[in-house]
Design a protein around this motif. Structure first.
Motif, PDB file in Angstrom:
ATOM      1  N   LYS A 173       0.765  -1.307   0.044  1.00  0.00           N
ATOM      2  CA  LYS A 173      -0.060   0.008   0.084  1.00  0.00           C
ATOM      3  C   LYS A 173       0.975   1.064   0.094  1.00  0.00           C
ATOM      4  O   LYS A 173       0.475   2.163  -0.864  1.00  0.00           O
ATOM      5  N   ARG A 187      -7.377   7.068 -11.447  1.00  0.00           N
ATOM      6  CA  ARG A 187      -7.365   6.634  -9.963  1.00  0.00           C
ATOM      7  C   ARG A 187      -6.105   7.024  -9.057  1.00  0.00           C
ATOM      8  O   ARG A 187      -6.137   6.640  -7.993  1.00  0.00           O
ATOM      9  N   GLY A 188      -5.025   7.957  -9.719  1.00  0.00           N
ATOM     10  CA  GLY A 188      -4.061   7.949  -8.824  1.00  0.00           C
ATOM     11  C   GLY A 188      -4.217   8.677  -7.625  1.00  0.00           C
ATOM     12  O   GLY A 188      -3.893   7.950  -6.459  1.00  0.00           O
ATOM     13  N   ASP A 206      -7.248   6.084  -0.656  1.00  0.00           N
ATOM     14  CA  ASP A 206      -8.019   4.959  -0.351  1.00  0.00           C
ATOM     15  C   ASP A 206      -7.021   3.907   0.364  1.00  0.00           C
ATOM     16  O   ASP A 206      -7.466   3.307   0.988  1.00  0.00           O
ATOM     17  N   LEU A 207      -5.872   4.058  -0.106  1.00  0.00           N
ATOM     18  CA  LEU A 207      -4.755   3.064   0.490  1.00  0.00           C
ATOM     19  C   LEU A 207      -4.168   3.691   1.814  1.00  0.00           C
ATOM     20  O   LEU A 207      -3.848   2.934   2.607  1.00  0.00           O
ATOM     21  N   GLY A 218      -6.862   6.898  -5.274  1.00  0.00           N
ATOM     22  CA  GLY A 218      -6.362   5.392  -4.884  1.00  0.00           C
ATOM     23  C   GLY A 218      -5.345   5.652  -3.971  1.00  0.00           C
ATOM     24  O   GLY A 218      -5.441   4.931  -2.840  1.00  0.00           O
ATOM     25  N   SER A 219      -4.440   6.640  -3.839  1.00  0.00           N
ATOM     26  CA  SER A 219      -3.479   6.758  -2.678  1.00  0.00           C
ATOM     27  C   SER A 219      -4.224   7.261  -1.467  1.00  0.00           C
ATOM     28  O   SER A 219      -4.229   6.966  -0.346  1.00  0.00           O
TER      29      SER A 219
END
Lengths: 147, 142
Positions: free
Chosen positions: B41, B103-104, B110-111, B107-108
């Motif tokens: 992650k 999604r960059g 969400d991680l 996405g980060s």
């Protein structure tokens, strides 16, 4: 000197095996796209097996490249199957909401070969052994007869 | 000594600097014995924020810090502009980039265990935190 961004493409009957390893750079991802598509045309490949077992990280960009590759390969008449994705990478992509839509993914390279209709056929070891023994015996009989 | 002086810094100018940023992320994870999914992650989130700098800004850097008191890795990605005009659209998941996924940043977010972003014409600053170890989470940067 070999290009640092070189992507290994191994011809496997009418398929192309592409093992990706380590930290895949953007330049390597670009090279992957170009090289694989050129090889599909040149070698008249029917399938592309991209093995991810050695990949350290799969981010949204690399996923996008793989999706584009799969789509372009499909347009050229070749099917793409991804194999060997590590559990932690699969969990990370799931957490990011990346679905890799339109790409077939399987657990192992063996499954990927199976998806292309390539199966292992092993001769029974008993048959092989008995044939070897028979050859030895016949060989020795032939030698005696010659004398 | 200020926190900034203790940070490990990776300058990001082009997409070829991303490998460097990911390598630092891996080394930071090793430092605090973070493995498997949790380490993945961190590295993936770093890759995403570093790519945003390389692709959309005039350059910047990613900084890594281990906060041993709170058992967390803090990553700051900072660039020199021009800022993100459609931040709300991106964070709402309505934006698709030219590469198709878009999604960059999302996405980060969400991680990471905590995510904070400040953007303006002078630049963008993204701060991500990732917990490690068993200690209870004490701070939040958002």
């Amino acid at each position: 000197m070999e290009d640092i961004n070189h992507v290994t493409c191994i011809p496997l009957w009418d398929c192309l095996l592409v093992p990706l390893n380590g930290d895949v750079s953007d330049a390597q991802a670009d090279a992957l796209m170009t090289e694989v598509l050129e090889r599909i045309q040149r070698d008249e490949c029917f399938g592309v097996l991209v093995d991810l077992s050695g990949v350290w990280t799969l981010d949204s960009h690399l996923c996008s490249v793989l999706a584009q590759l799969s789509l372009a390969a499909k347009m050229m008449g070749a099917r793409t199957v991804l194999s060997g994705m590590k559990p932690e990478i699969a969990m990370t992509l799931e957490a990011m909401g990346i679905e890799l839509r339109g790409i077939q993914t399987v657990a192992t390279l063996e499954d990927a070969l199976g998806a292309m209709g390539i199966r292992r056929v092993r001769e029974a070891s008993e048959d092989r052994d008995s044939r070897a023994v028979r050859q030895l015996l016949l060989g020795s009989v032939d030698e005696k007869q010659e004398r | 000594m200020s926190d900034d002086q203790e940070d490990l810094r990776v300058p990001i100018e082009t997409e070829s600097d991303l490998n460097h940023a990911r390598m630092f992320a891996r080394e930071t994870c090793k430092l605090v014995a973070l493995r498997g999914y949790k380490a993945q992650k961190v590295v993936t989130a770093v890759s995403e924020v570093a790519r945003n700098i390389a692709r959309y800004s005039h350059g910047g850097e990613v900084r890594f810090r281990v906060d041993a008191d709170n058992h967390c890795i803090i990553i700051v990605a900072e660039d020199r502009g021009p800022g993100i005009s459609n931040l709300d659209e991106i964070l709402a998941g309505h934006y698709q980039s030219r590469t198709g996924l878009g999604r960059g940043l999302l996405g980060s977010r969400d991680l990471a265990d905590s995510f904070d972003i400040q953007t303006g014409a002078e630049g963008t600053r993204v701060e991500l935190s990732f917990r490690y170890g068993d200690k209870a989470w004490k701070t939040s940067t958002t």
